[in-house]
Structure formats: C-alpha cells, structure tokens
Design a protein around this motif. Sequence first.
Motif, PDB file in Angstrom:
ATOM      1  N   VAL B 298       0.827  -1.201   0.000  1.00  0.00           N
ATOM      2  CA  VAL B 298       0.000   0.000   0.000  1.00  0.00           C
ATOM      3  C   VAL B 298       0.864   1.255   0.000  1.00  0.00           C
ATOM      4  O   VAL B 298       0.624   2.202  -0.728  1.00  0.00           O
ATOM      5  N   ASN B 299       1.841   1.279   0.864  1.00  0.00           N
ATOM      6  CA  ASN B 299       2.729   2.444   0.900  1.00  0.00           C
ATOM      7  C   ASN B 299       3.517   2.557  -0.385  1.00  0.00           C
ATOM      8  O   ASN B 299       4.037   3.605  -0.707  1.00  0.00           O
ATOM      9  N   GLY B 300       3.596   1.439  -1.074  1.00  0.00           N
ATOM     10  CA  GLY B 300       4.423   1.426  -2.265  1.00  0.00           C
ATOM     11  C   GLY B 300       3.666   1.685  -3.534  1.00  0.00           C
ATOM     12  O   GLY B 300       4.044   1.216  -4.584  1.00  0.00           O
ATOM     13  N   VAL B 301       2.556   2.403  -3.417  1.00  0.00           N
ATOM     14  CA  VAL B 301       1.825   2.762  -4.625  1.00  0.00           C
ATOM     15  C   VAL B 301       2.802   3.275  -5.672  1.00  0.00           C
ATOM     16  O   VAL B 301       2.729   2.945  -6.826  1.00  0.00           O
ATOM     17  N   VAL B 302       3.704   4.066  -5.194  1.00  0.00           N
ATOM     18  CA  VAL B 302       4.802   4.466  -6.056  1.00  0.00           C
ATOM     19  C   VAL B 302       6.070   3.914  -5.449  1.00  0.00           C
ATOM     20  O   VAL B 302       6.457   4.280  -4.343  1.00  0.00           O
ATOM     21  N   GLU B 303       6.702   3.060  -6.159  1.00  0.00           N
ATOM     22  CA  GLU B 303       7.855   2.402  -5.571  1.00  0.00           C
ATOM     23  C   GLU B 303       8.987   3.374  -5.326  1.00  0.00           C
ATOM     24  O   GLU B 303       9.793   3.170  -4.432  1.00  0.00           O
ATOM     25  N   GLY B 304       9.043   4.389  -6.095  1.00  0.00           N
ATOM     26  CA  GLY B 304      10.098   5.375  -5.930  1.00  0.00           C
ATOM     27  C   GLY B 304      10.184   5.885  -4.507  1.00  0.00           C
ATOM     28  O   GLY B 304      11.266   6.122  -3.988  1.00  0.00           O
ATOM     29  N   ILE B 305       9.062   6.018  -3.894  1.00  0.00           N
ATOM     30  CA  ILE B 305       9.055   6.517  -2.528  1.00  0.00           C
ATOM     31  C   ILE B 305       9.716   5.526  -1.581  1.00  0.00           C
ATOM     32  O   ILE B 305      10.504   5.902  -0.718  1.00  0.00           O
ATOM     33  N   ASN B 306       9.409   4.251  -1.779  1.00  0.00           N
ATOM     34  CA  ASN B 306      10.030   3.233  -0.919  1.00  0.00           C
ATOM     35  C   ASN B 306      11.539   3.196  -1.104  1.00  0.00           C
ATOM     36  O   ASN B 306      12.293   3.116  -0.132  1.00  0.00           O
ATOM     37  N   ASP B 307      11.946   3.246  -2.327  1.00  0.00           N
ATOM     38  CA  ASP B 307      13.379   3.246  -2.602  1.00  0.00           C
ATOM     39  C   ASP B 307      14.055   4.418  -1.922  1.00  0.00           C
ATOM     40  O   ASP B 307      15.107   4.275  -1.300  1.00  0.00           O
ATOM     41  N   LEU B 308      13.431   5.555  -2.048  1.00  0.00           N
ATOM     42  CA  LEU B 308      14.009   6.760  -1.450  1.00  0.00           C
ATOM     43  C   LEU B 308      14.007   6.659   0.062  1.00  0.00           C
ATOM     44  O   LEU B 308      14.968   7.039   0.727  1.00  0.00           O
ATOM     45  N   GLN B 309      12.905   6.131   0.601  1.00  0.00           N
ATOM     46  CA  GLN B 309      12.819   5.940   2.046  1.00  0.00           C
ATOM     47  C   GLN B 309      13.988   5.080   2.523  1.00  0.00           C
ATOM     48  O   GLN B 309      14.670   5.425   3.492  1.00  0.00           O
ATOM     49  N   ALA B 310      14.233   3.971   1.823  1.00  0.00           N
ATOM     50  CA  ALA B 310      15.324   3.075   2.202  1.00  0.00           C
ATOM     51  C   ALA B 310      16.678   3.779   2.093  1.00  0.00           C
ATOM     52  O   ALA B 310      17.525   3.674   2.977  1.00  0.00           O
ATOM     53  N   GLN B 311      16.803   4.520   1.005  1.00  0.00           N
ATOM     54  CA  GLN B 311      18.059   5.232   0.782  1.00  0.00           C
ATOM     55  C   GLN B 311      18.304   6.279   1.881  1.00  0.00           C
ATOM     56  O   GLN B 311      19.414   6.433   2.385  1.00  0.00           O
ATOM     57  N   TYR B 312      17.245   7.003   2.264  1.00  0.00           N
ATOM     58  CA  TYR B 312      17.361   8.032   3.305  1.00  0.00           C
ATOM     59  C   TYR B 312      17.642   7.417   4.665  1.00  0.00           C
ATOM     60  O   TYR B 312      18.360   7.995   5.473  1.00  0.00           O
ATOM     61  N   GLU B 313      17.051   6.237   4.915  1.00  0.00           N
ATOM     62  CA  GLU B 313      17.324   5.574   6.207  1.00  0.00           C
ATOM     63  C   GLU B 313      18.804   5.245   6.313  1.00  0.00           C
ATOM     64  O   GLU B 313      19.408   5.395   7.371  1.00  0.00           O
ATOM     65  N   LYS B 314      19.349   4.809   5.204  1.00  0.00           N
ATOM     66  CA  LYS B 314      20.783   4.498   5.193  1.00  0.00           C
ATOM     67  C   LYS B 314      21.599   5.771   5.422  1.00  0.00           C
ATOM     68  O   LYS B 314      22.561   5.811   6.161  1.00  0.00           O
ATOM     69  N   GLN B 315      21.156   6.835   4.764  1.00  0.00           N
ATOM     70  CA  GLN B 315      21.903   8.090   4.776  1.00  0.00           C
ATOM     71  C   GLN B 315      21.742   8.868   6.086  1.00  0.00           C
ATOM     72  O   GLN B 315      22.706   9.407   6.622  1.00  0.00           O
ATOM     73  N   TYR B 316      20.521   8.946   6.591  1.00  0.00           N
ATOM     74  CA  TYR B 316      20.236   9.816   7.741  1.00  0.00           C
ATOM     75  C   TYR B 316      19.865   9.061   9.012  1.00  0.00           C
ATOM     76  O   TYR B 316      19.536   9.668  10.014  1.00  0.00           O
ATOM     77  N   GLY B 317      19.851   7.727   8.966  1.00  0.00           N
ATOM     78  CA  GLY B 317      19.438   6.961  10.134  1.00  0.00           C
ATOM     79  C   GLY B 317      17.964   6.605  10.087  1.00  0.00           C
ATOM     80  O   GLY B 317      17.229   7.115   9.233  1.00  0.00           O
ATOM     81  N   PRO B 318      17.528   5.731  10.987  1.00  0.00           N
ATOM     82  CA  PRO B 318      16.135   5.277  10.955  1.00  0.00           C
ATOM     83  C   PRO B 318      15.162   6.431  11.138  1.00  0.00           C
ATOM     84  O   PRO B 318      15.472   7.414  11.819  1.00  0.00           O
ATOM     85  N   GLY B 319      13.999   6.291  10.540  1.00  0.00           N
ATOM     86  CA  GLY B 319      13.001   7.356  10.624  1.00  0.00           C
ATOM     87  C   GLY B 319      12.087   7.317   9.414  1.00  0.00           C
ATOM     88  O   GLY B 319      12.328   6.567   8.463  1.00  0.00           O
ATOM     89  N   ASP B 320      11.034   8.126   9.476  1.00  0.00           N
ATOM     90  CA  ASP B 320      10.077   8.181   8.381  1.00  0.00           C
ATOM     91  C   ASP B 320      10.393   9.394   7.508  1.00  0.00           C
ATOM     92  O   ASP B 320      10.280  10.530   7.960  1.00  0.00           O
ATOM     93  N   TYR B 321      10.803   9.154   6.288  1.00  0.00           N
ATOM     94  CA  TYR B 321      11.202  10.253   5.407  1.00  0.00           C
ATOM     95  C   TYR B 321      10.180  10.502   4.306  1.00  0.00           C
ATOM     96  O   TYR B 321      10.473  11.123   3.298  1.00  0.00           O
TER      97      TYR B 321
END
Lengths: 348, 470
Positions: B298-321
Amino acid sequence: MELTTFWFVIIAVLWIGYFVLEGFDFGVGVLLKTVAKSQAERRAVLTTLGPLWDGNEVWLLVAGGATFAAFPEWYATLFSGFYLPLFLILMALIVRGVAMEYRSKYGDEKWRGRWDNAIVISSFVPALLWGVAFANIVRGVPLEVQNNVIEYTGGFFNLLNPYGLLGGLVTLSVFMTHGAIFLALKTDGAIRERARVIATKIGLFAAVVTVAFLAITVTAYNDKLEVYGLAAIVAVAWLAALSANLRGREGYAFLYSSIALTFAVITLFSALYPNVMPSSLLETASLNINNASSTPYTLKVMTYVAVVLTPIVLLYQGWTYWVFRKRISAAQIPSPESGVLDFSKLPK
Amino acid sequence: MSSLDLARWQFAITTVYHFIFVPITIGMGFLVAGLQTAWYRTGNTKYLKATKFFGKLFLINFAMGVVTGIVQEFQFGMNWSSYSRFVGDIFGAPLAMEGLLAFFLESTFLGMWIFGWDRLPKKIHLASIWAAAMGTVFSAYFILAANAWMQHPVGYTVNEARGRAELNDIFAVLFQNTAVSAFAHTISFAFFTAGSFLVGVSAWLLVKNREKAMATSTLKLGLVTVMITFVMIAVTGDWTARIMTEQQPMKMAAAEALYETTEGAPFSLLTIGTLDQSRPVFQIDIPGVLSFMSTGDVNGVVEGINDLQAQYEKQYGPGDYTPNIPLAYWGFRLMIGFGALATLFALITLWRLRKNELPKGRWFLPAMISMPFLPILANSFGWIFTETARQPWAVFGLFKTEDGVSPTVGAASVAFTMIVFTLLYGVLAVIEFKLMIRAIQIGPEVIDTSELHEEVELGGDSTKKLTMAY
C-alpha cells in the motif's frame, strides 16, 4: 570596533528609529478620541499619520530581521521567551493597521466608532508593552542553560514586576506626549491647541515616571559611569521639549522629545552592553554580544548591506516627511461624514 | 496535540492566509503602475479611472498583506526558536535584507502614492507607485531565497560545537538556481493572479453594462497578462520541477508518480491506506508505472518513494522520510488544475473578444466571478505541496521540522495564540471580502476633469481640501 559591537549599535539605532517614529504614531492613536472631538477632527488627526505610519512600522520589522541575522540566539530566546507579550503586540499591530486603512471606507458612525476604539486600544497595548519588555531585558530575566542553549524560563507573570510595569508607564506616557507634540506640530486649529495642553499635562507625568525609572536603571541595573550622563541628557532633553511646547515652539518641542527618546534607548542599550539579555539567575547564563552573535562572515555581509542601504532609506524616508510637512486642519477634510464605499455611492 | 503539531498548524494557517494577499499585491502593484503610466502618457481619462478604481481594490488587499506579514517576521522566534538558533546565521540575512531593501521601499512609497495625488507632481507621483511595486518584487526575491535554502541548503558548513549551520557563501544562498527558479515561477504566478483579478472584475462590469471604455481596456490587459504569464508559468514550472527532481527526489516522487494513477479513479487515492481501494489504480495501463504498482504494497503505490525511504534511512538513520502523499499529490494537481481552468476561461474570452464580443453562454458570468479565486487557490495549493512534501525536513537533509519547535513554549500557549490568530484572521477576511465586493459594485468613480490639468506643487496646497483622508 568589533563587528559584534557594531551590530549591537545597529540594533540600537533601529530601535531608536522605531521608538522615535512609531512612538508618536502610538501616542496619536491613544489620544485620538481625547484630542479630536468631531469627525472632521478625527480624520485630520489620522491623516497626519496616513502616509507615514506604515514606513514607521518597518523599523520594527527590520529590527526583528536584523536581530535574527546578527544575533540569532537573542532573537530566539527573546521572542520565544516573551511569547505572550509579543503575541499581544502582534495582535495590536494587525488590528491597528487594518483599522487605519478601513475606518473611512464607510461613513457609518458605528463602523467608524468601532475602528476608532480599535485604534485607541491597539495603540495603547504596544505603547505599554514595549516598555515592559525593555525594562525586563535591562533588569535581567530568568535565563538558564538547557541542552547547551540559553532559554528563558520565567513565564508570563514574571515580566509583570514593579520595575517592568514602571517601564511600561514610561513608554506609554512618553509616546503619548511625543504624539501630542507631533499633533501640535502637524495640525491646526482646535486640535493644535488641545494637543499642546495635553502634551504639557502628560509630559509632566512622563517626566516624573521617566526620572524615577532612569534613577532605578542607572543605580540598580548598570555598572558604567557614563550611563548616568546619558540618563541626564534624557531628562534635560525632555524638560527642554516641555518648555518649548509651553512657549509654542512646536518644531523644537518635537526635536527635543525625539532627542529624549533617542537617548533613552541609548541609555538602556549602554546599561546592557556587552550583554543583550542578562540572566537574573546566573552570570554565565547571560546572553551577550559574543555568545548570541552570528559568525564574523555573516556580520561582515550584513555590514556591507547596512552601510549601503541605511543612508538611502534615511534619505527617502526623510524626504517623505518633508513632502508631507504641511499642517492639516479639520477644515481641509472633504465631506467628513461620508465614506469611500457608502451605500449612497452605489449606482442606481 | 503536541506543541509541535500546533506550531505547524499555526505556521500553515498564518502563512497560507498571508499568501492569499501577497500575489495580488505584487501583480496588481505593477498593473496599476502600468495603468497610471498609460494615463500619464496618453492623457486618456479611462486609464486614470482604471488606476483609481483598481488602485482602491489593490489597497484594500494590500492592508491585509502588510498586517499578516508582520506575524511572519516574528513567528520563527516565537514558535520555532530551535530552528532559528540552528539556521539564524544564514536564514536571518535574507530576512534582514528584505526589510531594509524591500519593506522600506514598499511602505514609504506606497504611503506617498496613496496620499500624494494632491501633494506630488504627476511624474513623482507616478514614480512612487513604481518604486512601491519594485519593493514588492525585492521582498519576494529575498524571502524566496530564504525558502529556497530550506529546500536546498547551500553555502554553509555545520559547526558541531555551536550546534548550528554557518554561512560561508552568501552569493550561493541568494543566487542558487533553486531561488532563481522559485522566484521566476512565483512572480509569474503573481502576475497571473493579478491578471485574473482584472479579468474577473472588468468582465463583471461589462456584463452589467457599465464603464464600457475602461472595462474593455482592463479586460484586455488582464487577458493578455494571463496568457503571457501562463506561458511563463509553464516554462518556469518545468524548470522548477526539474530542479526539484534533482534536489528533492522524494518530493517529486510524491507528486509525479502518483500523477499517472488518478485519471478515472480520483477518489480512490484519498484512501490509499487499504488494498481494496487501491485496486482500480492498478488497472490504469500506463507502462512503467504499472510495474511499480504491482508490488501490492500500500505504501508502495509508487515504488520510488520506498526506494528513497530506504536510501534516506541508510543516509540519515532510521526514521520516516515520506511526506504526506495525498496532500502532495492533490496539492500538485490542484495547483495546475486551478491555474489551467483560469487560463481556459481567459482563452475563450480572448477568442470571442477578437470580434469585440463577450462569450454568451450562461457559464460566462460565474466563470468570470471565479477568475480572481482560481489563481489564489492554485497559489495556496502550490505552496502547501512545496512545503508539506519537504517534510519531515525543515531544511532538506539537514534539519528536521520536529527539532525546530520552541522548547520553552508549551502546547497551551501555542494553542491559545493559534485560536486567537485564526479567529481574528477569520473576522478580518469577512470584512475585507465585503469591502472588496462593495468597492467593485460601486465601480469607478467619476473623474473631475477640471482639476486634471493643474500641475501640483511639491508638498501640495494647504488652502485646498485634501484629496485623500483617513
């Protein structure tokens, strides 16, 4: 001069501009219903402010912006700390601006009456609260170090101490006198006569509270000898203003009351220096020009901007005052009872 | 609600409200200046009539813009003291420059213009409205540069010891492409807004058969302004979007990827939370996007967002981006939609006008009445999109909104000020709206041509009645 000191001076200059200019604005607003009896008189009184008040208010906005740029810690601590008083001032400034611009849209008496009340109250509130705020800054407020930053921990009622309230009375009465002197200079006829009488009466009261306030300030909240001299200049200039007013020398009266206001701000800032917000709890929790300031680079950038722009602003704002220098009398108000958007103007 | 939520709501309410008036002020300032210049050059009184009439409407609007703007200068310190401490070394500079360069210019010369009709020679009076108009544009530039720095921070280093960002290149902050493109886009839209305002008011007068000469001119001026700025908006919008994709891919993902899915199923997107509701979304056959959707997440209606979320978690630490997706999606679409609708109305009107006629259908008057409102809505949704889709960041990639709130200001205080601001703003909106309607109904005033040829002496004549009094 260190850039931090230079910017402390610039901030003081901005407050001088604000108090001298919007000071009379506020005074005229508070006195609106006292000094002007008929509709034509009220409109004449407000029209003396018409082309000027908005430009006067910008001095406050620039003081706020410059404090943000040059002393962000001061900006953050002061405005989050003095939260409710500042909020009340903002509310007043919003209502005041709208009241000025909208009151003569309709000629309807109720409509105008309400906006006039709004102008009186919304001029009274900031005129009082600026004094309360500045007195508290000079006196020192509870500041503590929390998570490595200096925060205000005093709450709202902490600001309502006797010295703070005395400061409020000072700005209120001084602005009212300054406003009455301005009106005596800028109007003609009955308003001018009344304004001069009011200036004398309130001016004497202002003299008493101001001298009391300055006496406490220099002895209790100041450790510099020269500040005594500055405070004395305030008192002398104020008496000169009242005397000039009595002799009917309105231009000099306004000049002297402006000088008194200028030196009043200089006195407070000199008493503060090098602090910008002393802590009443702990010397090390005081905000000063060093621990509150921006980086030298930012100060340097802002210095270039200020040095280039401030003279230009002073020049064209001064020119406006010159263009609108002529007195305004109630007789000059065209059809005083009618408003721009009255029903009678609707096409048949 | 926490003081953070309340402070965010307060910022949203006061800023969106303030920005209702700002684009009209910017655009109308120049259009009124243009009309007055036309009068100065040609001596045709229809232009003077238009200057005074639209000038009156402009001033009713301007007052609101000024007073609501005061709050903006102080709100950062009041509700967002931690943000102010962190960014003050950089963010304060454009604000101070705005005050010194723009606010003084605007307020001083507008005061001269309002009260100067019988105090200034014609040429200086005309110059004063141009100076005031220039002030509004300078103001826009500095505040947009400050905002651009929040979208894409440049020209700084982080001082860990002081716990703040520090400026090291003012020119990077003032002239980065994020600032320049946002300025171009916003100013285009401001002129578009003012043009639409002129179109709506002039068309109403014409439908009511009033002031034909003046209203025809101002209608044409408005329509041409709308059409020219529409092209500018499209070009600068495309530019802004490309910069945004590069600098804030998450924001574009929130707006763009969802874009492909609405046609035919607009409401299902409002309930993105459930699998069933999102099913129609999958049916739309757009290559590439469909493959994104097929994850069934559901959150992945647009996968780009998930990819970015994962990438940001790696970059900035855990959290909702991930920002609020429906808000970003709809904000983006409504911005474009309302703007396009106003352009369509303008285009049809312009087409009919080539034969000197107005469109005839029953839709015409309501459409024209909606003209001033459509760009205001577009402006608001555009900014709601821009600001909310940057979340959770206040300064993208550098400083989170949740870290910015004033620690010493309690939720009760913020709630109190928010409620009072909202109530006051509500009352003022009603008053302002009524005045505006009344001023339009009354229409342009009759011009007394006998006084037009007298040259005014600087400072005016104090034996005469005043032209303007409060």
